[in-house]
Design a protein around this motif. Sequence first.
Motif, PDB file in Angstrom:
ATOM      1  N   VAL A   1       0.831  -1.201   0.000  1.00 58.27           N
ATOM      2  CA  VAL A   1       0.000   0.000   0.000  1.00 58.27           C
ATOM      3  C   VAL A   1       0.865   1.251   0.000  1.00 58.27           C
ATOM      4  CG1 VAL A   1      -1.703   1.301   1.337  1.00 58.27           C
ATOM      5  CG2 VAL A   1      -1.854  -1.195   1.206  1.00 58.27           C
ATOM      6  N   ALA A   2       1.908   1.251   0.818  1.00 56.29           N
ATOM      7  CA  ALA A   2       2.754   2.440   0.948  1.00 56.29           C
ATOM      8  C   ALA A   2       4.068   2.025   1.577  1.00 56.29           C
ATOM      9  CB  ALA A   2       2.070   3.495   1.817  1.00 56.29           C
TER      10      ALA A   2
ATOM     11  N   THR B   1       8.296   8.802   0.115  1.00 57.46           N
ATOM     12  CA  THR B   1       7.193   7.871   0.298  1.00 57.46           C
ATOM     13  C   THR B   1       6.724   7.329  -1.049  1.00 57.46           C
ATOM     14  OG1 THR B   1       5.588   9.688   0.254  1.00 57.46           O
ATOM     15  CG2 THR B   1       6.363   8.965   2.414  1.00 57.46           C
ATOM     16  N   TYR B   2       6.062   6.203  -0.976  1.00 56.19           N
ATOM     17  CA  TYR B   2       5.451   5.569  -2.144  1.00 56.19           C
ATOM     18  C   TYR B   2       4.032   5.154  -1.763  1.00 56.19           C
ATOM     19  CZ  TYR B   2       3.797   1.551  -4.766  1.00 56.19           C
ATOM     20  OH  TYR B   2       3.007   0.692  -5.470  1.00 56.19           O
ATOM     21  N   TYR B   3       3.107   5.307  -2.730  1.00 56.85           N
ATOM     22  CA  TYR B   3       1.737   4.855  -2.526  1.00 56.85           C
ATOM     23  C   TYR B   3       1.256   4.097  -3.774  1.00 56.85           C
ATOM     24  CZ  TYR B   3       1.745   8.293   1.223  1.00 56.85           C
ATOM     25  OH  TYR B   3       2.054   9.015   2.351  1.00 56.85           O
TER      26      TYR B   3
ATOM     27  N   LYS C   1      -3.647   6.793  -3.315  1.00 59.06           N
ATOM     28  CA  LYS C   1      -3.044   8.133  -3.412  1.00 59.06           C
ATOM     29  C   LYS C   1      -4.094   9.206  -3.130  1.00 59.06           C
ATOM     30  CE  LYS C   1       0.746   7.129  -6.598  1.00 59.06           C
ATOM     31  NZ  LYS C   1       1.267   7.293  -7.987  1.00 59.06           N
TER      32      LYS C   1
ATOM     33  N   THR D   1      -1.862   8.355   4.103  1.00 56.76           N
ATOM     34  CA  THR D   1      -0.578   9.000   4.366  1.00 56.76           C
ATOM     35  C   THR D   1       0.234   8.125   5.303  1.00 56.76           C
ATOM     36  OG1 THR D   1      -1.574  11.205   4.161  1.00 56.76           O
ATOM     37  CG2 THR D   1       0.583  11.055   5.214  1.00 56.76           C
TER      38      THR D   1
ATOM     39  N   LEU E   1      -0.118   4.741   9.441  1.00 57.99           N
ATOM     40  CA  LEU E   1      -0.827   4.846   8.178  1.00 57.99           C
ATOM     41  C   LEU E   1      -2.157   5.530   8.464  1.00 57.99           C
ATOM     42  CD1 LEU E   1      -0.686   4.146   5.140  1.00 57.99           C
ATOM     43  CD2 LEU E   1      -2.104   2.145   5.659  1.00 57.99           C
TER      44      LEU E   1
END
Length: 118
Positions: A48-49, A58-60, A65, A69, A81
């Motif tokens: 997920v992230a 960060t990556y989502y 998105k 967060t 999260l």
Amino acid sequence: QVQLVESGGGLVQAGDSLRLSCAASGLTFRIYVMAWFRQAPGKEREKVADISRSGRNTYYVDSVKGRFTISRDNAKNTVYLQMNNLKPEDTAVYYCAADAGASRYDYWGQGTQVTVSS
């Protein structure tokens, strides 16, 4: 030994928010990339992230998105999260994981259930 303990899951309605926490112990938290994964019934686990060691990057996954967060507090050995505007398709068991490098994800938590009703 290393432990990752998730908390914060629950049953909510669509549009609600939840904040998941993952408390780590037994490892040097600041050197691990941290990630949240989820697995819904009958589906493959997906990331997920994730968040870099410093927290700056960060990556989502596309589906979350703008709604989720990821953050971390290296002083508290905890990754979070924040999940806003939850949808029924977000229903899954959410896991945190720690990656020492090369996306090995050496350590995993036990998971916390998130259920979103429509």
